[in-house]
Motif scaffolding. Structure first.
Motif, PDB file in Angstrom:
ATOM      1  N   LEU A   1      12.823   4.949   9.249  1.00 45.44           N
ATOM      2  CA  LEU A   1      11.662   5.105   8.095  1.00 45.44           C
ATOM      3  C   LEU A   1      10.592   5.708   9.086  1.00 45.44           C
ATOM      4  CD1 LEU A   1      11.990   1.185   8.278  1.00 45.44           C
ATOM      5  CD2 LEU A   1      12.581   2.789   5.981  1.00 45.44           C
ATOM      6  N   SER A   2      10.199   6.997   8.387  1.00 42.52           N
ATOM      7  CA  SER A   2       9.537   7.981   8.444  1.00 42.52           C
ATOM      8  C   SER A   2       8.358   7.928   7.586  1.00 42.52           C
ATOM      9  CB  SER A   2       9.895   8.883   8.802  1.00 42.52           C
ATOM     10  OG  SER A   2       9.259   9.866   9.417  1.00 42.52           O
ATOM     11  N   GLY A   3       6.888   7.512   7.930  1.00 45.92           N
ATOM     12  CA  GLY A   3       5.951   7.795   7.251  1.00 45.92           C
ATOM     13  C   GLY A   3       6.135   6.234   5.921  1.00 45.92           C
ATOM     14  N   ALA A   4       5.651   6.516   5.178  1.00 47.01           N
ATOM     15  CA  ALA A   4       5.857   6.233   3.924  1.00 47.01           C
ATOM     16  C   ALA A   4       6.817   5.745   3.364  1.00 47.01           C
ATOM     17  CB  ALA A   4       4.933   6.176   2.723  1.00 47.01           C
TER      18      ALA A   4
ATOM     19  N   ASP B   1       0.699  -0.921  -0.007  1.00 47.20           N
ATOM     20  CA  ASP B   1      -0.080   0.069   0.375  1.00 47.20           C
ATOM     21  C   ASP B   1       1.052   1.186   0.192  1.00 47.20           C
ATOM     22  OD1 ASP B   1      -1.893   2.245   1.137  1.00 47.20           O
ATOM     23  OD2 ASP B   1      -3.088   0.552   1.131  1.00 47.20           O
ATOM     24  N   PRO B   2       0.642   2.213  -0.402  1.00 47.92           N
ATOM     25  CA  PRO B   2       1.419   3.506  -1.117  1.00 47.92           C
ATOM     26  C   PRO B   2       1.156   4.099   0.064  1.00 47.92           C
ATOM     27  CG  PRO B   2      -0.387   3.775  -2.950  1.00 47.92           C
ATOM     28  CD  PRO B   2      -0.780   2.628  -1.887  1.00 47.92           C
ATOM     29  N   SER B   3       0.900   3.853   1.261  1.00 48.39           N
ATOM     30  CA  SER B   3       0.758   4.853   2.576  1.00 48.39           C
ATOM     31  C   SER B   3       1.335   4.124   3.080  1.00 48.39           C
ATOM     32  CB  SER B   3      -0.500   5.393   2.671  1.00 48.39           C
ATOM     33  OG  SER B   3      -2.095   4.309   3.097  1.00 48.39           O
ATOM     34  N   PHE B   4       1.775   2.609   3.667  1.00 47.02           N
ATOM     35  CA  PHE B   4       2.715   1.612   4.120  1.00 47.02           C
ATOM     36  C   PHE B   4       3.981   1.990   4.897  1.00 47.02           C
ATOM     37  CE2 PHE B   4       5.381  -0.916   6.261  1.00 47.02           C
ATOM     38  CZ  PHE B   4       4.089  -2.826   6.412  1.00 47.02           C
ATOM     39  N   SER B   5       3.625   1.888   6.735  1.00 41.69           N
ATOM     40  CA  SER B   5       4.594   2.815   7.446  1.00 41.69           C
ATOM     41  C   SER B   5       5.007   1.630   8.010  1.00 41.69           C
ATOM     42  CB  SER B   5       4.240   3.843   7.829  1.00 41.69           C
ATOM     43  OG  SER B   5       2.925   3.281   9.396  1.00 41.69           O
ATOM     44  N   PHE B   6       6.167   1.154   9.469  1.00 40.64           N
ATOM     45  CA  PHE B   6       6.728   0.474   9.976  1.00 40.64           C
ATOM     46  C   PHE B   6       6.397   1.173  10.964  1.00 40.64           C
ATOM     47  CE2 PHE B   6       9.046  -0.104   6.089  1.00 40.64           C
ATOM     48  CZ  PHE B   6       8.540  -1.525   5.549  1.00 40.64           C
ATOM     49  N   ASP B   7       6.634   0.516  11.836  1.00 41.44           N
ATOM     50  CA  ASP B   7       6.484   0.736  14.061  1.00 41.44           C
ATOM     51  C   ASP B   7       7.845   0.334  14.232  1.00 41.44           C
ATOM     52  OD1 ASP B   7       4.021   0.498  13.783  1.00 41.44           O
ATOM     53  OD2 ASP B   7       3.846  -1.458  14.069  1.00 41.44           O
ATOM     54  N   ALA B   8       8.722  -1.078  13.925  1.00 41.35           N
ATOM     55  CA  ALA B   8      10.151  -0.774  14.139  1.00 41.35           C
ATOM     56  C   ALA B   8      11.016  -1.428  13.446  1.00 41.35           C
ATOM     57  CB  ALA B   8      10.348  -1.615  14.955  1.00 41.35           C
ATOM     58  N   ALA B   9      12.366  -1.813  13.304  1.00 42.67           N
ATOM     59  CA  ALA B   9      13.760  -3.140  12.370  1.00 42.67           C
ATOM     60  C   ALA B   9      14.476  -3.117  13.497  1.00 42.67           C
ATOM     61  CB  ALA B   9      13.764  -1.880  10.972  1.00 42.67           C
ATOM     62  N   ALA B  10      15.957  -4.087  12.671  1.00 43.91           N
ATOM     63  CA  ALA B  10      16.737  -3.927  13.531  1.00 43.91           C
ATOM     64  C   ALA B  10      17.017  -5.066  12.485  1.00 43.91           C
ATOM     65  CB  ALA B  10      16.294  -4.961  14.583  1.00 43.91           C
TER      66      ALA B  10
END
Length: 474
Positions: free
Chosen positions: A447-450, A286-295
């Motif tokens: 990662l900020s927003g999309a 989805d073009p508006s997809f965003s993440f919560d966390a990453a490592a």
């Protein structure tokens, strides 16, 4: 999963307990803090009223011991350090708006586990709030009921007259059930567990501002929680659970957690139709997809969103290989959505944050140990972390929360002085708060927003911006 237990709102008036502290504590405790704690512990942790006529030293020492035991019990429930003292973190939790149902069992009222014998349950809205349109109140309550009927073989029918099993009403202060509301904030609502008379009824404090959105208190969120009590559930220690006692209206859509599902199905069984026991994976492209966390862990980048995670290898030969699944599949100790994560390659470990807790993970699909974010030295006003990233060359870890960030020295095990600082002041090129971050091949990725920002931390500038979900092959 929390043991299912019974409750009825605390009866009678609350009287202040005389107390003297017999050992030093880290901060000065004001009389109003002690009174707050006494009322809180008596309301939610069964702290007994002292005999006020007995002023002897033995009674006071015994009172202190009982108070400390109840504080430890409360600290254990909320995942705080069990000191037995009224530290700032403990007092902050006590001040949070919450449900009026106790967090501990009250077997004197309900020695068994009450539940509705008839799985067709009637309900009625006896009094509306002027804060919302009637149709918005009805929709919020309908959605809250539907959440539970989707998870168990229950059917809810609205009635407009006569007797109903569950009666919803909005009221102020004294309202006829011996459990008066306390005005704005504090207790938002309470509910009675299944039974005759008041059994099953849900009362909302009219002194709060009720809404269908993010302002004030969201009626759907509070109603869904209180209905859990109306059906026979008690509070959960899982911060992601609907049955967690403190109010939360997070960015993650409200759904039943595994703990909620196990609880309601233990009482009523599984629904006749198949229920989705694990949330559907978010639409990653989805073009508006965003993440919560990453490592990064074991040569793999791990991305988190809601209860889902994706694993992408950093090896060039297998760069496009992507695995995915529910968080509990790969991290068996963690049942909540992930807020933030960072890794320290030298230790071969990742640190994963949910609310005010964190887990240390060294290998996927294995057990991990937990701790509190306050071990890092965060002030009590910080309730969760948005993102984190470690820069091994400097031995520093950056924690992002809201518009600010903190810098932690991993060697000295303490926060660097002069923090927090504004993100936009020190991280030029980032247009808003940070949702997730990780370090790879000498660059930091935010990662900020999309969007995904590649940041050269030596030159202190953004060098590339791409779509965030391109990391997932979109």
């Amino acid at each position: 999963m929390e043991l299912l237990c019974m409750w009825i709102p605390v009866l009678g008036s609350l009287m202040f307990l005389e107390i003297s502290w017999t050992r030093p504590i880290e901060q000065r405790i004001m009389p109003e803090d002690v009174k707050l704690a006494e009322v809180y512990l008596r309301s939610f942790y069964s702290l007994k009223q002292n005999d006020r006529n007995n002023q002897g030293a033995t009674r006071r020492v015994r009172s202190v011991s009982a108070m400390e035991d109840k504080i430890r019990e409360m600290q254990n429930f909320f995942g705080l350090e069990e000191t037995g003292n009224l530290d700032s973190h403990t007092l902050d939790v006590m001040r949070e708006p919450r449900c009026g149902v106790p967090d501990v069992d009250n077997f004197s009222f309900y020695p068994n586990r009450p539940k509705w014998k008839n799985h067709t349950i009637t309900y009625m809205i006896a009094k509306y709030t002027p804060d919302m349109r009637r149709e918005d109140v009805e929709k919020s309550l309908y959605l809250a009921l539907k959440m539970w009927s989707n998870a168990a073989p229950l059917r809810f029918i609205e009635v407009n007259h006569g007797k109903a099993d569950i009666v919803f009403t909005f009221a102020r202060r004294m309202h006829g059930d011996f459990s008066p509301f306390d005005g704005p904030r504090g207790v938002l609502a309470h509910a009675f567990q299944p039974g005759e008379g008041l059994g099953g009824d849900v009362h909302f404090d009219e002194d709060e501002t009720w809404t269908a959105g993010k302002q004030g208190y969201n009626l759907f969120v509070v109603a869904a929680h209180e209905l859990g009590h109306s059906l026979g559930l008690t509070h959960s220690k899982d911060p992601s659970a609907i049955m967690y006692p403190s109010y939360k209206h997070s960015k993650t859509p409200q759904t039943l957690s595994i703990d909620d599902l196990l609880g309601i199905q233990m009482l009523y069984g599984k629904p006749k139709r198949k229920v989705e026991t694990q949330p559907v994976a978010p639409k990653k492209c989805d073009p508006s997809f965003s993440f919560d966390a990453a490592a990064v862990l074991e040569n793999e980048i791990i991305f988190f969103k809601s209860w889902h995670m994706w694993i992408r290898t950093t090896r060039p030969t297998y760069w496009n290989r992507l695995k995915e699944g529910h968080i509990s599949t790969y991290l068996p100790d963690i049942t909540s959505p992930i807020d933030a994560a960072y890794d320290i390659p030298a230790k071969g470990a990742a640190y994963i944050f949910t609310g005010h807790k964190y887990w240390v993970v060294q290998q996927l699909k294995t057990r991990s140990r937990a701790g509190s974010i306050y071990e890092y030295g965060f002030p009590s006003r910080v309730r969760q972390i948005d993102a984190a990233v470690h820069v091994s060359e400097y031995g520093k870890t950056m924690f992002f929360t809201g518009d600010f960030y903190y810098r932690y020295d991993e060697n000295k095990k303490k926060m660097d002085p002069g923090f927090p600082r504004l993100i936009q002041t020190d991280w030029q090129g980032l247009q808003r708060g940070v949702d997730a971050a990780f370090k790879l091949h000498g660059s930091l990725f935010f990662l900020s927003g999309a969007k995904s920002y590649q940041y050269d931390y030596k030159q202190k500038r953004v060098v590339k911006i791409i779509a965030g979900n391109s990391w997932l092959g979109c």
